[in-house]
Design an enzyme around this catalytic site. Structure first.
Site, PDB file in Angstrom:
ATOM      1  N   SER A 129     -16.121  48.249 -10.405  1.00 25.11           N
ATOM      2  CA  SER A 129     -15.295  49.447 -10.251  1.00 25.11           C
ATOM      3  C   SER A 129     -14.431  49.619 -11.489  1.00 25.11           C
ATOM      4  O   SER A 129     -13.994  48.623 -12.084  1.00 25.11           O
ATOM      5  CB  SER A 129     -14.398  49.336  -9.014  1.00 25.11           C
ATOM      6  OG  SER A 129     -13.501  50.430  -8.940  1.00 25.11           O
ATOM      7  N   TYR A 142      -8.394  45.041  -3.993  1.00 24.01           N
ATOM      8  CA  TYR A 142      -9.663  45.633  -4.419  1.00 24.01           C
ATOM      9  C   TYR A 142      -9.841  45.478  -5.930  1.00 24.01           C
ATOM     10  O   TYR A 142     -10.899  45.046  -6.397  1.00 24.01           O
ATOM     11  CB  TYR A 142      -9.702  47.112  -4.025  1.00 24.01           C
ATOM     12  CG  TYR A 142     -11.017  47.783  -4.345  1.00 24.01           C
ATOM     13  CD1 TYR A 142     -12.153  47.544  -3.566  1.00 24.01           C
ATOM     14  CD2 TYR A 142     -11.134  48.660  -5.424  1.00 24.01           C
ATOM     15  CE1 TYR A 142     -13.361  48.160  -3.856  1.00 24.01           C
ATOM     16  CE2 TYR A 142     -12.335  49.274  -5.724  1.00 24.01           C
ATOM     17  CZ  TYR A 142     -13.448  49.024  -4.936  1.00 24.01           C
ATOM     18  OH  TYR A 142     -14.648  49.633  -5.234  1.00 24.01           O
TER      19      TYR A 142
END
Length: 267
Positions: A129, A142
């Site tokens: 990501s 995350y």
């Protein structure tokens, strides 16, 4: 050259888009899901897999090898989102996130490596990501799990080169998928010192996903990488600003970059 491709987390979103695209290009595609029976008529086979379960991983790999006797490409896409102030995220949810986003992909890689080594070829693509390149407010866990996978891949790539196996990362920005619905949200606690700012940022995060890019952009990038003789280590797929944010982190002083992020998130 057509490949046998395994994609974890391919029942929806980016994973499904990748699977559909590679299938249309003539590759033999196997996707995975924790509950394959819940999805009707996928264009490619869905095999049961929970990346948090060692026996589930071994059963999945064995099943695919029974049909094809090889795995040319592993795409580690399975992952979950998580939001919340660090102080208020339950420890078991932090652990679950790392088991899914980091430890799971590592175990799947371990399971396919003997086969790839025997083939003297293989490609491992880890879907990370853009959030993994920076610590973001209310997305700390995350960012940390995806950032760790980025670094693991850098090390792994060097270790595997002598065996003819390549590893790389593809970091997406915001895409229009159902990740927001499946994300674990630490609850907004009434009276919490974080209540107002966390709630505002949560709404902003969800709106970014809803207005995000087309997952097919990710699929086409994966297709390009598979057809590349010597893939790069890192790829980023997202808006110009999302990709430029990584460049800014590299060139700006830390405090200036922090100030920019805080302004963006209205902190």
């Amino acid at each position: 050259m057509k490949k046998v491709v395994l994609i974890t987390g391919a029942s929806s979103g980016i994973g499904r888009a990748i699977g559909e695209y590679l299938h249309s290009q003539g590759h033999t595609v196997y996707g995975t899901s924790r509950n394959p029976a819940s999805y009707e008529d996928p264009p490619f086979p869905l095999v049961s897999l929970d990346v948090r379960d060692q026996s589930s991983i071994q059963e999945c790999i064995s099943r695919i090898l029974t049909f094809n006797n090889r795995i040319d490409v592993l795409i580690n896409n399975a992952g979950v989102g998580i939001t919340g102030p660090v102080e208020e995220i339950a420890s078991d949810q932090i652990e679950n996130n790392f088991r899914t986003n980091l430890f799971g992909p590592i175990e799947v890689i371990k399971a396919v490596l003997p086969t790839m080594r025997n083939q003297k070829s293989g490609l491992i693509i880890n879907i990370t990501s853009i959030a993994g390149y920076m610590g973001l407010p209310y997305r700390s866990v995350y960012s940390a799990s995806k950032g760790a996978l980025e670094l693991i891949t850098e090390s792994l790539r060097m270790e595997l080169k002598p065996f003819g196996i390549t590893a790389c990362n593809v970091a997406p920005g915001d895409f229009a998928t159902n990740i927001a619905a499946g994300r674990y949200h630490s609850p907004v606690i009434s009276g919490s010192p974080y209540e107002k700012l966390y709630k505002e940022n949560l709404d902003t995060m969800d709106s970014h996903v809803s207005s995000g890019g087309d997952p097919m952009d990710m699929a086409k990038m994966i297709g390009k990488i598979i057809n590349t003789k010597n893939p790069k280590i890192h790829y980023k797929v997202g808006s110009t600003m999302q990709k430029f944010s990584i460049v800014l982190k590299r060139i700006l002083p830390d405090k200036m970059y922090e100030k920019m992020l805080m302004k963006h998130y209205k902190l």
